[in-house]
Design a protein around this motif. Structure first.
Motif, PDB file in Angstrom:
ATOM      1  N   VAL A 165      25.338  55.837  -0.369  1.00  0.00           N
ATOM      2  CA  VAL A 165      24.948  57.166  -0.855  1.00  0.00           C
ATOM      3  C   VAL A 165      23.911  57.780   0.080  1.00  0.00           C
ATOM      4  N   LEU A 166      22.910  56.991   0.464  1.00  0.00           N
ATOM      5  CA  LEU A 166      21.836  57.499   1.325  1.00  0.00           C
ATOM      6  C   LEU A 166      22.366  57.909   2.694  1.00  0.00           C
ATOM      7  N   TYR A 167      23.229  57.083   3.273  1.00  0.00           N
ATOM      8  CA  TYR A 167      23.790  57.417   4.584  1.00  0.00           C
ATOM      9  C   TYR A 167      24.712  58.631   4.488  1.00  0.00           C
ATOM     10  N   GLY A 168      25.438  58.744   3.387  1.00  0.00           N
ATOM     11  CA  GLY A 168      26.298  59.909   3.184  1.00  0.00           C
ATOM     12  C   GLY A 168      25.502  61.194   3.137  1.00  0.00           C
ATOM     13  N   PHE A 169      24.385  61.173   2.382  1.00  0.00           N
ATOM     14  CA  PHE A 169      23.518  62.356   2.319  1.00  0.00           C
ATOM     15  C   PHE A 169      22.864  62.624   3.665  1.00  0.00           C
ATOM     16  N   LEU A 170      22.451  61.558   4.373  1.00  0.00           N
ATOM     17  CA  LEU A 170      21.807  61.723   5.674  1.00  0.00           C
ATOM     18  C   LEU A 170      22.750  62.412   6.660  1.00  0.00           C
ATOM     19  N   MET A 171      23.983  61.949   6.733  1.00  0.00           N
ATOM     20  CA  MET A 171      24.945  62.560   7.640  1.00  0.00           C
ATOM     21  C   MET A 171      25.209  64.021   7.272  1.00  0.00           C
ATOM     22  N   THR A 172      25.375  64.295   5.987  1.00  0.00           N
ATOM     23  CA  THR A 172      25.677  65.663   5.536  1.00  0.00           C
ATOM     24  C   THR A 172      24.511  66.603   5.810  1.00  0.00           C
ATOM     25  N   ILE A 173      23.285  66.134   5.561  1.00  0.00           N
ATOM     26  CA  ILE A 173      22.097  66.961   5.794  1.00  0.00           C
ATOM     27  C   ILE A 173      21.918  67.234   7.287  1.00  0.00           C
ATOM     28  N   LEU A 174      22.064  66.188   8.114  1.00  0.00           N
ATOM     29  CA  LEU A 174      21.934  66.368   9.562  1.00  0.00           C
ATOM     30  C   LEU A 174      22.986  67.334  10.093  1.00  0.00           C
ATOM     31  N   SER A 175      24.210  67.205   9.598  1.00  0.00           N
ATOM     32  CA  SER A 175      25.276  68.104  10.015  1.00  0.00           C
ATOM     33  C   SER A 175      24.921  69.553   9.693  1.00  0.00           C
ATOM     34  N   SER A 176      24.401  69.793   8.488  1.00  0.00           N
ATOM     35  CA  SER A 176      24.020  71.154   8.078  1.00  0.00           C
ATOM     36  C   SER A 176      22.884  71.694   8.950  1.00  0.00           C
ATOM     37  N   LEU A 177      21.891  70.830   9.262  1.00  0.00           N
ATOM     38  CA  LEU A 177      20.764  71.259  10.091  1.00  0.00           C
ATOM     39  C   LEU A 177      21.218  71.628  11.502  1.00  0.00           C
ATOM     40  N   VAL A 178      22.120  70.829  12.067  1.00  0.00           N
ATOM     41  CA  VAL A 178      22.622  71.108  13.414  1.00  0.00           C
ATOM     42  C   VAL A 178      23.425  72.408  13.421  1.00  0.00           C
ATOM     43  N   ILE A 179      24.235  72.624  12.381  1.00  0.00           N
ATOM     44  CA  ILE A 179      25.000  73.875  12.280  1.00  0.00           C
ATOM     45  C   ILE A 179      24.052  75.067  12.273  1.00  0.00           C
ATOM     46  N   ASP A 180      23.020  75.016  11.425  1.00  0.00           N
ATOM     47  CA  ASP A 180      22.068  76.128  11.337  1.00  0.00           C
ATOM     48  C   ASP A 180      21.330  76.332  12.656  1.00  0.00           C
ATOM     49  N   LYS A 181      20.944  75.215  13.293  1.00  0.00           N
ATOM     50  CA  LYS A 181      20.174  75.320  14.535  1.00  0.00           C
ATOM     51  C   LYS A 181      21.008  75.937  15.649  1.00  0.00           C
TER      52      LYS A 181
END
Length: 301
Positions: A191-207
């Protein structure tokens, strides 16, 4: 025939070529992120990609991106009318590229961590999967396309319920899939790794989509707007705009200064205001991108 002939103009062909290049590069990055890193790390991120990883866990012989497209097809058919023909066709083209690179090219290279992946490798896999998929999706989104799946669902819900934010819809959909992944893989780290990947993906998209042109906007309310305007220009060489306003309590007319500047220019601008009028009100906000004289060109040359 006339409409088809009109489409084959130099500008339309140029746009199609650029769209295709962005699609190919974005699909390659996305495929590497999902196949090479995420699919072997025993966790499921959000979106249809996470569902495909869960299916692939039970059916290891089933190609990962073929699973994605099988899930995408009924979603695309259901959402077709809401999203429109142009967006639908562009997304189908993107999904085709992802299938080719994900199921035929990426498997030619070894998965990260090998067959028995260590716990520390799972963390690294989540980080790199998030960065690579985020970069790939940003390139795809920049050209008005999508990867289908949850993107179709999110946009369709927004059409029906425009008051709901994209963020809240995404959190609900991704959160449910990630939690299912935690149950499937049988540990909280999934669960933690799933959220980590999803959050990082969203941050990179925004950046990548907004961060490179990020600026700051100051709204300054003062009785000494002319002095502040001159001070800002002398120190930062930034122009300002006067916005006419009327105080609701006093009924007094005054100017509000609007100034868009870089992050490094915020402090000297604020110091000018403090020096000229310590009683002024300064409001600071972030502008995702700024185009025009002194910023990014509105039309790329």
């Amino acid at each position: 025939m006339k409409g088809v002939k009109n489409w084959f103009t130099k500008e339309n062909l140029r746009i199609t070529a650029v769209d295709t290049i962005y699609d190919i590069i974005g699909s390659v990055l996305y495929a590497i992120g999902y196949y090479t890193f995420a699919s072997n790390a025993n966790f499921a991120p959000g979106g249809v990609g996470g569902l495909a990883i869960i299916i692939n866990h039970y059916l290891p012989w089933a190609p990962l991106f073929l699973c994605q497209n099988i899930i995408n097809i009924p979603i695309a058919i259901i959402c077709y009318k809401l999203l429109g023909r142009k967006f639908f066709l562009k997304s189908v083209k993107t999904m085709l590229f992802m299938w080719i690179f994900g199921d035929f090219i990426a498997p030619l290279f070894p998965k990260y961590g090998g067959e028995l992946i260590a716990e520390s490798d799972r963390l690294i896999a989540a980080i790199f999967a998030g960065i690579l998929t985020g970069a790939g999706l940003a390139l795809i989104y920049m050209r008005g396309s999508s990867t289908g799946g949850s993107d179709f669902i999110i946009m369709s819900i927004r059409k029906k319920r425009p008051h709901m934010s994209v963020g809240s819809i995404t959190i609900i959909i991704d959160g449910v899939i990630i939690l299912i992944g935690g149950i499937v893989f049988g540990n909280i780290n999934a669960v933690l790794y799933g959220f980590l990947m999803t959050i990082l993906s969203s941050l990179v998209i925004d950046k990548l989509m907004y961060g490179s042109g990020s600026q700051k906007m100051l709204l300054i309310i003062s009785d000494k707007t002319d002095e502040i305007k001159n001070g800002i220009y002398e120190v930062t060489e930034r122009g300002v705009t006067f916005l006419k306003s009327v105080g609701a309590y006093t009924g007094k007319e005054r100017n509000i200064i609007m100034c868009v500047c870089s992050k490094t220019e915020v402090f000297p601008t604020r110091e000018i205001v403090k020096k000229v009028d310590p009683d002024a009100m300064v409001m600071l906000s972030t502008v995702d991108e700024a185009y025009g004289l002194g910023f990014n060109p509105l039309i790329e040359k």
